[in-house]
Scaffold this motif. Structure first.
Motif, PDB file in Angstrom:
ATOM      1  N   SER A  51       0.966  -1.247  -0.063  1.00 16.21           N
ATOM      2  CA  SER A  51      -0.054   0.022   0.118  1.00 16.21           C
ATOM      3  C   SER A  51       0.943   1.490  -0.197  1.00 16.21           C
ATOM      4  O   SER A  51       1.989   1.146   0.583  1.00 16.21           O
ATOM      5  CB  SER A  51      -0.960  -0.001   1.207  1.00 16.21           C
ATOM      6  N   PRO A  92      -9.798  -8.310  -0.645  1.00 15.38           N
ATOM      7  CA  PRO A  92      -8.612  -7.780  -1.432  1.00 15.38           C
ATOM      8  C   PRO A  92      -8.401  -8.588  -2.702  1.00 15.38           C
ATOM      9  O   PRO A  92      -8.468  -9.761  -2.546  1.00 15.38           O
ATOM     10  CB  PRO A  92      -7.642  -7.490  -0.333  1.00 15.38           C
ATOM     11  N   TYR A  98      -3.924  -5.247   1.977  1.00 15.21           N
ATOM     12  CA  TYR A  98      -5.489  -4.807   2.411  1.00 15.21           C
ATOM     13  C   TYR A  98      -5.242  -3.464   2.505  1.00 15.21           C
ATOM     14  O   TYR A  98      -6.296  -2.794   1.864  1.00 15.21           O
ATOM     15  CB  TYR A  98      -5.880  -5.621   3.777  1.00 15.21           C
ATOM     16  N   SER A 100      -4.229  -1.028   0.918  1.00 13.65           N
ATOM     17  CA  SER A 100      -4.394  -0.466  -0.374  1.00 13.65           C
ATOM     18  C   SER A 100      -5.900  -0.166  -0.643  1.00 13.65           C
ATOM     19  O   SER A 100      -5.994   0.802  -1.555  1.00 13.65           O
ATOM     20  CB  SER A 100      -4.057  -1.345  -1.499  1.00 13.65           C
ATOM     21  N   TYR A 101      -6.857  -0.539  -0.080  1.00 18.70           N
ATOM     22  CA  TYR A 101      -8.152  -0.387  -0.171  1.00 18.70           C
ATOM     23  C   TYR A 101      -8.910   0.439   0.714  1.00 18.70           C
ATOM     24  O   TYR A 101     -10.135   0.811   0.682  1.00 18.70           O
ATOM     25  CB  TYR A 101      -9.092  -1.720  -0.504  1.00 18.70           C
ATOM     26  N   LEU A 104     -10.627   3.568  -0.902  1.00 17.06           N
ATOM     27  CA  LEU A 104     -12.162   3.164  -1.377  1.00 17.06           C
ATOM     28  C   LEU A 104     -13.154   2.952  -0.359  1.00 17.06           C
ATOM     29  O   LEU A 104     -14.266   3.449  -0.427  1.00 17.06           O
ATOM     30  CB  LEU A 104     -12.127   2.022  -2.320  1.00 17.06           C
ATOM     31  N   LEU A 117     -13.104  -4.475   5.792  1.00 16.10           N
ATOM     32  CA  LEU A 117     -12.085  -4.728   4.850  1.00 16.10           C
ATOM     33  C   LEU A 117     -11.145  -5.721   5.399  1.00 16.10           C
ATOM     34  O   LEU A 117     -10.651  -5.709   6.632  1.00 16.10           O
ATOM     35  CB  LEU A 117     -11.249  -3.628   4.586  1.00 16.10           C
ATOM     36  N   HIS A 150     -11.900  -7.359  -5.155  1.00 13.17           N
ATOM     37  CA  HIS A 150     -11.357  -6.987  -6.207  1.00 13.17           C
ATOM     38  C   HIS A 150     -10.458  -7.789  -7.046  1.00 13.17           C
ATOM     39  O   HIS A 150      -9.699  -8.885  -6.409  1.00 13.17           O
ATOM     40  CB  HIS A 150     -10.443  -5.984  -6.024  1.00 13.17           C
ATOM     41  N   PHE A 229      -8.225   0.483  -8.330  1.00  9.81           N
ATOM     42  CA  PHE A 229      -9.199   0.608  -7.514  1.00  9.81           C
ATOM     43  C   PHE A 229      -8.479   0.248  -6.067  1.00  9.81           C
ATOM     44  O   PHE A 229      -9.198   0.774  -4.965  1.00  9.81           O
ATOM     45  CB  PHE A 229      -9.971  -0.965  -7.739  1.00  9.81           C
ATOM     46  N   GLY A 230      -7.182   0.132  -5.903  1.00  5.08           N
ATOM     47  CA  GLY A 230      -6.348   0.237  -4.719  1.00  5.08           C
ATOM     48  C   GLY A 230      -5.527   1.368  -4.783  1.00  5.08           C
ATOM     49  O   GLY A 230      -5.388   2.241  -5.608  1.00  5.08           O
ATOM     50  N   TRP A 249     -11.558   6.070  -7.479  1.00  2.00           N
ATOM     51  CA  TRP A 249     -12.022   5.844  -6.249  1.00  2.00           C
ATOM     52  C   TRP A 249     -13.645   6.378  -5.878  1.00  2.00           C
ATOM     53  O   TRP A 249     -14.520   5.700  -5.801  1.00  2.00           O
ATOM     54  CB  TRP A 249     -11.281   6.171  -4.856  1.00  2.00           C
TER      55      TRP A 249
END
Length: 263
Positions: A51, A92, A98, A100-101, A104, A117, A150, A229-230, A249
């Motif tokens: 991330s 993820p 993880y 990274s999201y 969003l 998440l 994702h 998306f991430g 995002w």
């Protein structure tokens, strides 16, 4: 006679020694193979997308973030302000950290969606396909639950959904596609991917439409790619995004919330 018996005994001992020697060699080869497999797996699992840094103060504006755990499964909870009725459990992508999201998920939470998440072991959803177990029961105030994922996370989330259809309102694929036949269910399904995505197999997305229920909706983000998306930077083999990750995002969060509200 004594000489003959001696020779037989000697031959028997030689055969035993030969077999013992081969068994030792086979065991040594087997042990070396195990060592190489373990080393190879360690190298493979340690090589993942990390991330990028994000401003936690900005991300948490208007929401609360809490770390939780059920059994061996850890997850981050994104709690909106005000009334909450809709929840989303997110798997993820494969070999993606993880965190990274978080951007969003936080945008979805600010729109009123209670988000979970999942922290996948070794950053691969296959290692905890049943990660959603017990989560809806832990938060009974949430009336409707959706699963989302994702890339590889979407495929694994769908495999879980197929066995637990009665607990969920629907499924959201981000740069992913279905492999299970759920066309005869009452599930709602949303698919979103970017037109610059060079990682996901678009032909598989098109083929999967026949497996989807009647309430299926698909959106293509103009200029969007796979990785955005991430929040983990460029992904090998991906197309070049024509928009910023922040824009992707925001567009994704808008599409998801509008789709949920249209039920």
């Amino acid at each position: 006679m004594e000489s003959s018996e001696y020779m037989k005994k000697s031959d028997s001992q030689n055969r035993k020694g030969f077999f013992k020697s081969w068994i030792r060699k086979i065991l040594a080869i087997f042990f070396l193979c195990i060592v190489f497999i373990v080393i190879g797996m360690g190298i493979y699992l340690s090589n993942y997308y990390h991330s990028n840094d994000y401003n936690k103060r900005t991300v948490q504006r208007g929401i609360d973030m809490v770390e939780e755990k059920i059994g061996r499964t850890s997850f981050t909870v994104f709690i909106p302000q005000g009334t909450m009725e809709t929840g989303l459990i997110f798997y993820p992508g494969g070999k993606v950290e993880y965190d990274s999201y978080v951007p969003l998920m936080s945008r979805l939470a600010r729109k009123g969606i209670f988000c979970i998440l999942i922290h996948m072991p070794y950053n691969i959803a296959f290692f905890d396909a049943n990660a959603a177990d017990g989560i809806p029961e832990k938060y009974p105030e949430i009336k409707e639950w959706y699963l989302a994922g994702h890339s590889l996370g979407g495929v694994v989330a769908e495999s879980y959904l197929e066995k637990n259809k009665e607990d969920y309102k629907g499924m959201i694929y981000l740069a992913s596609y279905g492999t299970k036949d759920i066309h005869d269910t009452n599930l709602r399904v949303l698919s979103i991917y970017g037109d610059s995505d060079q990682v996901v197999n678009v032909d598989k997305i098109k083929e999967s439409r026949d497996l989807m229920p009647e309430d299926y909706e698909e959106h293509i983000i103009e200029g969007g790619n796979h990785a955005s998306f991430g929040n983990y930077g460029d992904q090998k083999g991906d197309g070049e995004s024509k928009i910023t990750p922040q824009e992707q995002w925001l567009i994704s969060a808008d599409l998801i919330t509008q789709w949920m509200e249209s039920k």
